[in-house]
Design a protein around this motif. Structure first.
Motif, PDB file in Angstrom:
ATOM      1  N   TRP A  77       0.837  -1.188   0.000  1.00  0.00           N
ATOM      2  CA  TRP A  77       0.000   0.000   0.000  1.00  0.00           C
ATOM      3  C   TRP A  77       0.881   1.251   0.000  1.00  0.00           C
ATOM      4  CZ3 TRP A  77      -5.540  -0.158   1.062  1.00  0.00           C
ATOM      5  CH2 TRP A  77      -6.036  -1.448   1.271  1.00  0.00           C
ATOM      6  N   ALA A  78       0.415   2.298  -0.676  1.00  0.00           N
ATOM      7  CA  ALA A  78       1.044   3.613  -0.578  1.00  0.00           C
ATOM      8  C   ALA A  78       0.291   4.405   0.481  1.00  0.00           C
ATOM      9  CB  ALA A  78       0.994   4.333  -1.922  1.00  0.00           C
ATOM     10  N   CYS A  79       1.006   4.882   1.487  1.00  0.00           N
ATOM     11  CA  CYS A  79       0.373   5.489   2.660  1.00  0.00           C
ATOM     12  C   CYS A  79       0.956   6.869   2.947  1.00  0.00           C
ATOM     13  CB  CYS A  79       0.600   4.617   3.901  1.00  0.00           C
ATOM     14  SG  CYS A  79       0.214   2.874   3.701  1.00  0.00           S
ATOM     15  N   ILE A  80       0.102   7.761   3.418  1.00  0.00           N
ATOM     16  CA  ILE A  80       0.562   9.048   3.923  1.00  0.00           C
ATOM     17  C   ILE A  80      -0.272   9.412   5.144  1.00  0.00           C
ATOM     18  CG2 ILE A  80      -0.941  10.385   2.359  1.00  0.00           C
ATOM     19  CD1 ILE A  80       1.384  12.477   2.283  1.00  0.00           C
TER      20      ILE A  80
ATOM     21  N   GLN B 291     -10.464  17.413   6.105  1.00  0.00           N
ATOM     22  CA  GLN B 291      -9.291  18.080   5.556  1.00  0.00           C
ATOM     23  C   GLN B 291      -8.123  17.112   5.429  1.00  0.00           C
ATOM     24  OE1 GLN B 291      -8.998  21.239   8.459  1.00  0.00           O
ATOM     25  NE2 GLN B 291      -9.924  22.729   7.091  1.00  0.00           N
ATOM     26  N   SER B 292      -7.927  16.279   6.436  1.00  0.00           N
ATOM     27  CA  SER B 292      -6.810  15.331   6.399  1.00  0.00           C
ATOM     28  C   SER B 292      -6.950  14.354   5.237  1.00  0.00           C
ATOM     29  CB  SER B 292      -6.724  14.552   7.716  1.00  0.00           C
ATOM     30  OG  SER B 292      -6.276  15.384   8.772  1.00  0.00           O
ATOM     31  N   ILE B 293      -8.152  13.801   5.048  1.00  0.00           N
ATOM     32  CA  ILE B 293      -8.277  12.804   3.987  1.00  0.00           C
ATOM     33  C   ILE B 293      -8.244  13.449   2.604  1.00  0.00           C
ATOM     34  CG2 ILE B 293      -9.475  11.151   5.446  1.00  0.00           C
ATOM     35  CD1 ILE B 293     -12.063  11.885   4.061  1.00  0.00           C
ATOM     36  N   CYS B 294      -8.730  14.678   2.510  1.00  0.00           N
ATOM     37  CA  CYS B 294      -8.683  15.348   1.211  1.00  0.00           C
ATOM     38  C   CYS B 294      -7.248  15.671   0.818  1.00  0.00           C
ATOM     39  CB  CYS B 294      -9.521  16.615   1.234  1.00  0.00           C
ATOM     40  SG  CYS B 294      -9.539  17.468  -0.360  1.00  0.00           S
ATOM     41  N   TYR B 295      -6.512  16.328   1.713  1.00  0.00           N
ATOM     42  CA  TYR B 295      -5.137  16.683   1.388  1.00  0.00           C
ATOM     43  C   TYR B 295      -4.277  15.435   1.222  1.00  0.00           C
ATOM     44  CZ  TYR B 295      -6.152  21.602   2.296  1.00  0.00           C
ATOM     45  OH  TYR B 295      -6.662  22.873   2.237  1.00  0.00           O
ATOM     46  N   GLY B 296      -4.537  14.418   2.043  1.00  0.00           N
ATOM     47  CA  GLY B 296      -3.797  13.172   1.902  1.00  0.00           C
ATOM     48  C   GLY B 296      -4.064  12.499   0.578  1.00  0.00           C
ATOM     49  N   PHE B 297      -5.338  12.433   0.175  1.00  0.00           N
ATOM     50  CA  PHE B 297      -5.653  11.775  -1.085  1.00  0.00           C
ATOM     51  C   PHE B 297      -5.096  12.540  -2.271  1.00  0.00           C
ATOM     52  CE2 PHE B 297      -8.285  10.905  -4.821  1.00  0.00           C
ATOM     53  CZ  PHE B 297      -7.975   9.564  -4.977  1.00  0.00           C
ATOM     54  N   MET B 298      -5.103  13.864  -2.220  1.00  0.00           N
ATOM     55  CA  MET B 298      -4.556  14.619  -3.345  1.00  0.00           C
ATOM     56  C   MET B 298      -3.076  14.316  -3.533  1.00  0.00           C
ATOM     57  SD  MET B 298      -6.541  18.283  -3.611  1.00  0.00           S
ATOM     58  CE  MET B 298      -6.399  18.815  -1.894  1.00  0.00           C
ATOM     59  N   ARG B 299      -2.358  14.085  -2.447  1.00  0.00           N
ATOM     60  CA  ARG B 299      -0.941  13.723  -2.577  1.00  0.00           C
ATOM     61  C   ARG B 299      -0.793  12.298  -3.107  1.00  0.00           C
ATOM     62  NH1 ARG B 299       1.946  16.302   2.700  1.00  0.00           N
ATOM     63  NH2 ARG B 299       3.805  15.367   1.737  1.00  0.00           N
ATOM     64  N   ILE B 300      -1.652  11.390  -2.649  1.00  0.00           N
ATOM     65  CA  ILE B 300      -1.662  10.034  -3.209  1.00  0.00           C
ATOM     66  C   ILE B 300      -2.024  10.085  -4.697  1.00  0.00           C
ATOM     67  CG2 ILE B 300      -2.914   7.835  -3.197  1.00  0.00           C
ATOM     68  CD1 ILE B 300      -1.004   7.933  -0.898  1.00  0.00           C
ATOM     69  N   MET B 301      -2.945  10.964  -5.022  1.00  0.00           N
ATOM     70  CA  MET B 301      -3.398  11.100  -6.406  1.00  0.00           C
ATOM     71  C   MET B 301      -2.260  11.536  -7.321  1.00  0.00           C
ATOM     72  SD  MET B 301      -6.730  13.256  -7.373  1.00  0.00           S
ATOM     73  CE  MET B 301      -7.177  13.696  -9.039  1.00  0.00           C
TER      74      MET B 301
ATOM     75  N   TYR C 201      -3.598   3.682  -0.327  1.00  0.00           N
ATOM     76  CA  TYR C 201      -3.979   3.240  -1.680  1.00  0.00           C
ATOM     77  C   TYR C 201      -3.310   1.899  -1.944  1.00  0.00           C
ATOM     78  CZ  TYR C 201      -2.725   3.144  -6.747  1.00  0.00           C
ATOM     79  OH  TYR C 201      -2.473   2.785  -8.043  1.00  0.00           O
ATOM     80  N   PHE C 202      -4.122   0.901  -2.279  1.00  0.00           N
ATOM     81  CA  PHE C 202      -3.621  -0.436  -2.580  1.00  0.00           C
ATOM     82  C   PHE C 202      -3.041  -0.463  -3.985  1.00  0.00           C
ATOM     83  CE2 PHE C 202      -4.308  -4.788  -4.199  1.00  0.00           C
ATOM     84  CZ  PHE C 202      -3.690  -5.537  -3.196  1.00  0.00           C
ATOM     85  N   LEU C 203      -1.777  -0.892  -4.121  1.00  0.00           N
ATOM     86  CA  LEU C 203      -1.152  -0.946  -5.435  1.00  0.00           C
ATOM     87  C   LEU C 203      -1.846  -1.994  -6.305  1.00  0.00           C
ATOM     88  CD1 LEU C 203       1.399   0.763  -6.283  1.00  0.00           C
ATOM     89  CD2 LEU C 203       1.062   0.594  -3.812  1.00  0.00           C
ATOM     90  N   PRO C 204      -2.137  -1.664  -7.572  1.00  0.00           N
ATOM     91  CA  PRO C 204      -2.737  -2.664  -8.466  1.00  0.00           C
ATOM     92  C   PRO C 204      -1.871  -3.918  -8.545  1.00  0.00           C
ATOM     93  CG  PRO C 204      -2.797  -0.481  -9.466  1.00  0.00           C
ATOM     94  CD  PRO C 204      -1.961  -0.360  -8.231  1.00  0.00           C
TER      95      PRO C 204
ATOM     96  N   VAL D 273       4.810   6.615   1.850  1.00  0.00           N
ATOM     97  CA  VAL D 273       5.604   5.438   2.160  1.00  0.00           C
ATOM     98  C   VAL D 273       4.924   4.199   1.583  1.00  0.00           C
ATOM     99  CG1 VAL D 273       6.572   4.045   4.031  1.00  0.00           C
ATOM    100  CG2 VAL D 273       6.406   6.531   4.293  1.00  0.00           C
ATOM    101  N   ILE D 274       5.693   3.327   0.952  1.00  0.00           N
ATOM    102  CA  ILE D 274       5.173   2.042   0.492  1.00  0.00           C
ATOM    103  C   ILE D 274       5.340   1.039   1.628  1.00  0.00           C
ATOM    104  CG2 ILE D 274       5.281   0.231  -1.241  1.00  0.00           C
ATOM    105  CD1 ILE D 274       4.503   2.980  -2.343  1.00  0.00           C
TER     106      ILE D 274
END
Length: 274
Positions: A125-128, A137-147, A187-190, A206-207
């Motif tokens: 998984w890719a994690c932040i 706010q945390s999940i939005c900003y976190g997801f945008m970086r994952i995105m 985010y789970f890696l394909p 971090v992976i």
């Protein structure tokens, strides 16, 4: 899973050098087709399919900015290209991989599903981990970086593919009456990137290898925030026959639909102790 990391059970190795929720998830095409069409801007098919047109890219960005503003979140101009890529690469459900699991059992009452018991296998998984003023706010900003990581800001310089659900790890006190500000978006890696995951250019992503985990999960609809999550944790604890077998202070919120959806699909996950 421990309080400081985002492993599902507390174990797990780390590899590499090193989300309601807001902008996360399944029907990403509804940003471009349903929502933009409703506002009189036309569908993607009418505009020319893939959103490569700069005008359409700006239109999507402005839509995301409008949605995010309601959650006191700012979507930067440099998110225009990742938004366009994620949207144009996810036209149709076949383009999104569901995280595989084995169904171990179900508990129902009068035909209503109370919860499922599932087995998720070991995976990368890719994690932040974020610490904003609010969960949204945390999940939005976190997801945008994952995105950004999904959309080319990785060692391959390529689009990695979307998986569902996007999950957030939340931590509570022992009585489940309050949530920590530390929220981990993951985010789970394909499948095709599991063996050799592309490395993020963002050094705070971090992976991690999450170990095989047994999960007790219950669906719920609507927004995800501190109040609704605490309510869902309390409701799930009352339904479990033996809540003591689960981790007591770390839980997962799994999101399947985007924040503009009128009937958002989520799950609360309790993690069985290793």
């Amino acid at each position: 899973m421990d309080r400081g990391g985002c492993q599902m059970n507390g174990g797990g190795d780390r590899s590499g050098p090193e989300q309601h929720g807001m902008i996360t998830l399944e029907d990403l095409e509804s940003f471009s087709e349903e929502q933009l069409s409703d506002s009189g801007n036309g569908s993607l098919e009418e505009e020319g399919e893939t959103m490569e047109d700069e005008e359409n890219q700006d239109r999507l960005l402005h839509y995301w900015q409008d949605v995010a503003r309601g959650h006191q979140v700012e979507v930067a101009q440099d998110m225009a290209e990742p938004i366009q890529q994620l949207t144009s690469n996810n036209q149709g459900r076949s383009q999104r991989q569901l995280i595989p699991f084995t169904l171990l059992g179900r508990k129902e009452k009068c035909g209503e599903l109370l919860y499922e018991k599932r087995q998720y296998e070991k995976g990368r998984w890719a994690c932040i981990t974020m610490r904003e003023d609010t969960y949204e706010q945390s999940i939005c900003y976190g997801f945008m970086r994952i995105m950004r990581y999904i959309c080319q800001q990785n060692s391959l310089g390529d689009y990695l593919g979307m998986t569902l659900p996007i999950v957030t790890v939340v931590r509570t006190n022992e009585t489940h009456s309050a949530m920590s500000h530390d929220v981990t978006v993951a985010y789970f890696l394909p499948d095709y990137h599991q063996a050799q995951p592309p490395q993020p250019t963002d050094n705070e992503i971090v992976i991690e290898i999450w170990p095989a985990t047994t999960v007790y999960t219950r669906p719920f609809t609507g927004p995800t925030n501190e109040v609704t999550i605490i309510d869902q944790i309390s409701a799930m604890a009352e339904l479990l026959d033996s809540p003591g077998v689960c981790v007591n202070d770390s839980f997962i919120v799994a999101g399947y639909t985007n924040p503009a959806h009128s009937n958002r699909q989520n799950e609360i996950w309790f993690l069985e102790r290793p």
